[in-house]
Structure formats: C-alpha cells, structure tokens
Design a protein around this motif. Structure first.
Motif, PDB file in Angstrom:
ATOM      1  N   ASP A   1      -9.745  -7.876   9.610  1.00 50.07           N
ATOM      2  CA  ASP A   1      -9.497  -7.018  10.817  1.00 50.07           C
ATOM      3  C   ASP A   1      -9.863  -5.300  10.780  1.00 50.07           C
ATOM      4  OD1 ASP A   1      -9.706  -9.487  12.478  1.00 50.07           O
ATOM      5  OD2 ASP A   1      -8.265  -9.582  12.292  1.00 50.07           O
ATOM      6  N   ALA A   2      -8.430  -5.448  10.369  1.00 49.18           N
ATOM      7  CA  ALA A   2      -8.668  -3.808   9.372  1.00 49.18           C
ATOM      8  C   ALA A   2      -8.553  -2.631  10.552  1.00 49.18           C
ATOM      9  CB  ALA A   2     -10.250  -2.610   8.663  1.00 49.18           C
ATOM     10  N   ASP A   3      -6.997  -2.844  11.600  1.00 49.40           N
ATOM     11  CA  ASP A   3      -7.720  -2.743  12.316  1.00 49.40           C
ATOM     12  C   ASP A   3      -7.066  -1.042  12.832  1.00 49.40           C
ATOM     13  OD1 ASP A   3      -7.333  -5.061  13.813  1.00 49.40           O
ATOM     14  OD2 ASP A   3      -5.540  -5.385  14.800  1.00 49.40           O
ATOM     15  N   CYS A   4      -6.577  -0.543  12.080  1.00 48.55           N
ATOM     16  CA  CYS A   4      -6.125   1.315  11.770  1.00 48.55           C
ATOM     17  C   CYS A   4      -7.556   1.893  11.297  1.00 48.55           C
ATOM     18  CB  CYS A   4      -4.673   1.545  11.137  1.00 48.55           C
ATOM     19  SG  CYS A   4      -5.049   1.141   9.471  1.00 48.55           S
ATOM     20  N   GLY A   5      -8.302   1.111  10.592  1.00 43.53           N
ATOM     21  CA  GLY A   5      -9.510   2.019   9.998  1.00 43.53           C
ATOM     22  C   GLY A   5      -9.305   2.471   8.427  1.00 43.53           C
ATOM     23  N   GLY A   6      -8.282   2.111   7.857  1.00 45.02           N
ATOM     24  CA  GLY A   6      -7.804   2.294   6.062  1.00 45.02           C
ATOM     25  C   GLY A   6      -6.377   3.064   6.306  1.00 45.02           C
ATOM     26  N   ALA A   7      -5.847   3.329   7.361  1.00 42.00           N
ATOM     27  CA  ALA A   7      -4.659   4.638   7.296  1.00 42.00           C
ATOM     28  C   ALA A   7      -3.578   4.167   7.117  1.00 42.00           C
ATOM     29  CB  ALA A   7      -4.657   5.051   8.747  1.00 42.00           C
ATOM     30  N   CYS A   8      -3.690   2.520   6.495  1.00 38.01           N
ATOM     31  CA  CYS A   8      -2.459   1.580   5.776  1.00 38.01           C
ATOM     32  C   CYS A   8      -1.623   1.833   6.830  1.00 38.01           C
ATOM     33  CB  CYS A   8      -2.135   2.318   4.533  1.00 38.01           C
ATOM     34  SG  CYS A   8      -0.556   1.688   3.389  1.00 38.01           S
ATOM     35  N   ALA A   9      -1.640   1.299   7.974  1.00 36.61           N
ATOM     36  CA  ALA A   9      -0.783   1.304   9.330  1.00 36.61           C
ATOM     37  C   ALA A   9      -0.807   0.435  10.191  1.00 36.61           C
ATOM     38  CB  ALA A   9      -0.818   2.828   9.697  1.00 36.61           C
ATOM     39  N   CYS A  10      -1.658  -0.458   9.346  1.00 36.13           N
ATOM     40  CA  CYS A  10      -2.094  -2.108  10.408  1.00 36.13           C
ATOM     41  C   CYS A  10      -1.302  -3.241   9.387  1.00 36.13           C
ATOM     42  CB  CYS A  10      -3.177  -2.550  11.190  1.00 36.13           C
ATOM     43  SG  CYS A  10      -4.150  -2.709   9.921  1.00 36.13           S
ATOM     44  N   ALA A  11      -1.936  -3.514   8.324  1.00 32.04           N
ATOM     45  CA  ALA A  11      -1.927  -4.912   7.330  1.00 32.04           C
ATOM     46  C   ALA A  11      -2.512  -5.652   7.891  1.00 32.04           C
ATOM     47  CB  ALA A  11      -0.363  -5.492   7.382  1.00 32.04           C
ATOM     48  N   THR A  12      -3.626  -5.488   8.648  1.00 31.81           N
ATOM     49  CA  THR A  12      -4.752  -6.439   9.110  1.00 31.81           C
ATOM     50  C   THR A  12      -6.028  -6.698   8.069  1.00 31.81           C
ATOM     51  OG1 THR A  12      -5.652  -5.167  10.531  1.00 31.81           O
ATOM     52  CG2 THR A  12      -3.670  -6.581  11.833  1.00 31.81           C
ATOM     53  N   CYS A  13      -5.716  -6.029   6.600  1.00 32.05           N
ATOM     54  CA  CYS A  13      -6.600  -5.962   5.676  1.00 32.05           C
ATOM     55  C   CYS A  13      -6.093  -6.982   4.795  1.00 32.05           C
ATOM     56  CB  CYS A  13      -7.407  -5.052   5.683  1.00 32.05           C
ATOM     57  SG  CYS A  13      -6.004  -3.668   4.771  1.00 32.05           S
ATOM     58  N   HIS A  14      -5.134  -7.551   4.709  1.00 28.13           N
ATOM     59  CA  HIS A  14      -4.274  -8.174   3.826  1.00 28.13           C
ATOM     60  C   HIS A  14      -5.606  -9.112   2.826  1.00 28.13           C
ATOM     61  CE1 HIS A  14      -1.607 -11.196   3.647  1.00 28.13           C
ATOM     62  NE2 HIS A  14      -1.348 -11.311   2.167  1.00 28.13           N
ATOM     63  N   VAL A  15      -5.436  -9.273   1.965  1.00 29.99           N
ATOM     64  CA  VAL A  15      -5.884 -10.421   1.098  1.00 29.99           C
ATOM     65  C   VAL A  15      -5.725 -10.552  -0.343  1.00 29.99           C
ATOM     66  CG1 VAL A  15      -8.565  -9.216   1.990  1.00 29.99           C
ATOM     67  CG2 VAL A  15      -7.290  -8.328  -0.471  1.00 29.99           C
ATOM     68  N   TYR A  16      -5.678 -11.423  -0.537  1.00 28.06           N
ATOM     69  CA  TYR A  16      -5.300 -12.295  -1.755  1.00 28.06           C
ATOM     70  C   TYR A  16      -6.067 -11.594  -3.179  1.00 28.06           C
ATOM     71  CZ  TYR A  16      -2.372 -15.050   1.359  1.00 28.06           C
ATOM     72  OH  TYR A  16      -1.448 -15.059   2.244  1.00 28.06           O
ATOM     73  N   VAL A  17      -5.871 -10.541  -4.091  1.00 24.51           N
ATOM     74  CA  VAL A  17      -6.859 -10.526  -5.354  1.00 24.51           C
ATOM     75  C   VAL A  17      -6.229 -11.635  -5.766  1.00 24.51           C
ATOM     76  CG1 VAL A  17      -6.701  -8.556  -6.699  1.00 24.51           C
ATOM     77  CG2 VAL A  17      -6.397  -8.637  -5.112  1.00 24.51           C
ATOM     78  N   GLY A  18      -8.129 -12.007  -7.205  1.00 30.63           N
ATOM     79  CA  GLY A  18      -7.782 -12.866  -8.014  1.00 30.63           C
ATOM     80  C   GLY A  18      -7.002 -12.400  -8.959  1.00 30.63           C
ATOM     81  N   GLU A  19      -6.203 -13.570  -9.801  1.00 28.73           N
ATOM     82  CA  GLU A  19      -4.891 -13.248 -10.212  1.00 28.73           C
ATOM     83  C   GLU A  19      -6.120 -12.839 -12.180  1.00 28.73           C
ATOM     84  OE1 GLU A  19      -1.760 -14.835 -10.164  1.00 28.73           O
ATOM     85  OE2 GLU A  19      -2.390 -15.553  -8.610  1.00 28.73           O
ATOM     86  N   ALA A  20      -6.977 -12.973 -11.968  1.00 31.04           N
ATOM     87  CA  ALA A  20      -7.602 -12.026 -13.615  1.00 31.04           C
ATOM     88  C   ALA A  20      -7.564 -10.831 -13.127  1.00 31.04           C
ATOM     89  CB  ALA A  20      -8.569 -12.863 -13.888  1.00 31.04           C
ATOM     90  N   TRP A  21      -7.609 -10.440 -11.881  1.00 28.54           N
ATOM     91  CA  TRP A  21      -7.577  -9.008 -11.301  1.00 28.54           C
ATOM     92  C   TRP A  21      -6.584  -8.145 -10.985  1.00 28.54           C
ATOM     93  CZ3 TRP A  21     -12.910  -7.469 -12.275  1.00 28.54           C
ATOM     94  CH2 TRP A  21     -13.639  -8.278 -12.616  1.00 28.54           C
ATOM     95  N   THR A  22      -5.695  -8.805 -11.096  1.00 28.92           N
ATOM     96  CA  THR A  22      -4.246  -8.243 -10.238  1.00 28.92           C
ATOM     97  C   THR A  22      -3.757  -6.874 -11.685  1.00 28.92           C
ATOM     98  OG1 THR A  22      -2.905  -9.804 -11.144  1.00 28.92           O
ATOM     99  CG2 THR A  22      -3.468  -9.891  -9.141  1.00 28.92           C
ATOM    100  N   ALA A  23      -3.807  -7.656 -12.265  1.00 28.37           N
ATOM    101  CA  ALA A  23      -3.202  -6.039 -13.620  1.00 28.37           C
ATOM    102  C   ALA A  23      -4.329  -5.369 -13.575  1.00 28.37           C
ATOM    103  CB  ALA A  23      -3.022  -6.665 -14.675  1.00 28.37           C
TER     104      ALA A  23
END
Ligand code: FES
Length: 105
Positions: free
Chosen positions: A37-59
């Motif tokens: 959803d990205a309600d805040c447009g990327g200001a790190c103020a909404c948490a509606t852009c939550h994703v789960y990152v693939g295990e191989a990529w987290t590091a």
C-alpha cells in the motif's frame, strides 16, 4: 537494472526491474504490484510497505535503522525476515532479490 521478484499471498510471482537507488516499494508501486500500500509514500511512517525478504537475501541488506524497527512494531504478522520495502534501496548486489507480501498491511 536489478530485478526484484515479488510473490503475493496467492503464490503468484512477478518480476520487476528497478533502477539502482530506487526502493523496493517505489518499484512495486510503479509496476502496480499488489499488496503493497505504501500509504506514507516512503517516509518510513506507515508500515504498509511491509514485506518478507527471502532468507538468502537478508544478510545482504543494510541493517535496519531504529525508525524502521519502530515502525515494524505497527505491522501485523512480523517475522524475523520482515522489512519495510521503502527502506531497501536497490543496487546490482540485490539483483534477483525475492520478497513476499504479507496477508495484510
Ligand atoms: S511506505 Fe510508509 S513505511 Fe514504507
């Protein structure tokens, strides 16, 4: 251009090209990827852009800033590989990164 592979809750995967320096959220919105959803447009103020990152990529990701960590407290179904996609900037190192979208934002 580095690619991102999004998988939604129905199991459908979409491959999207991102510009280097563009956030995963921006690439998702630009390509109409569902479940971000990205309600805040990327200001790190909404948490509606939550994703789960693939295990191989987290590091390969930069560690979370305090603000991202605080905002994730407002997200549902947070897992150890949860991140806010507006806070992950694409680079060639992340070419092929896989992310899953959560059931609800
Ligand atoms: S778009 Fe609002 S926190 Fe990422």
């Amino acid at each position: 251009m580095p690619k991102i592979i999004f998988t939604d809750t129905s199991g459908t995967s979409r491959e999207v090209e991102a510009k280097a320096g563009q956030s995963i959220m921006e690439a998702a919105v630009q390509n109409m990827v569902p479940e971000i959803d990205a309600d805040c447009g990327g200001a790190c103020a909404c948490a509606t852009c939550h994703v789960y990152v693939g295990e191989a990529w987290t590091a390969k990701l930069k560690p979370m800033a305090d603000m991202e960590e605080s905002m994730l407290d407002f997200a549902e179904n947070v897992q150890p590989n949860s991140r806010l996609s507006c806070q992950i900037l694409m680079s060639d190192d992340l070419d092929g990164i896989t992310v899953e979208t959560p059931e609800s934002q």
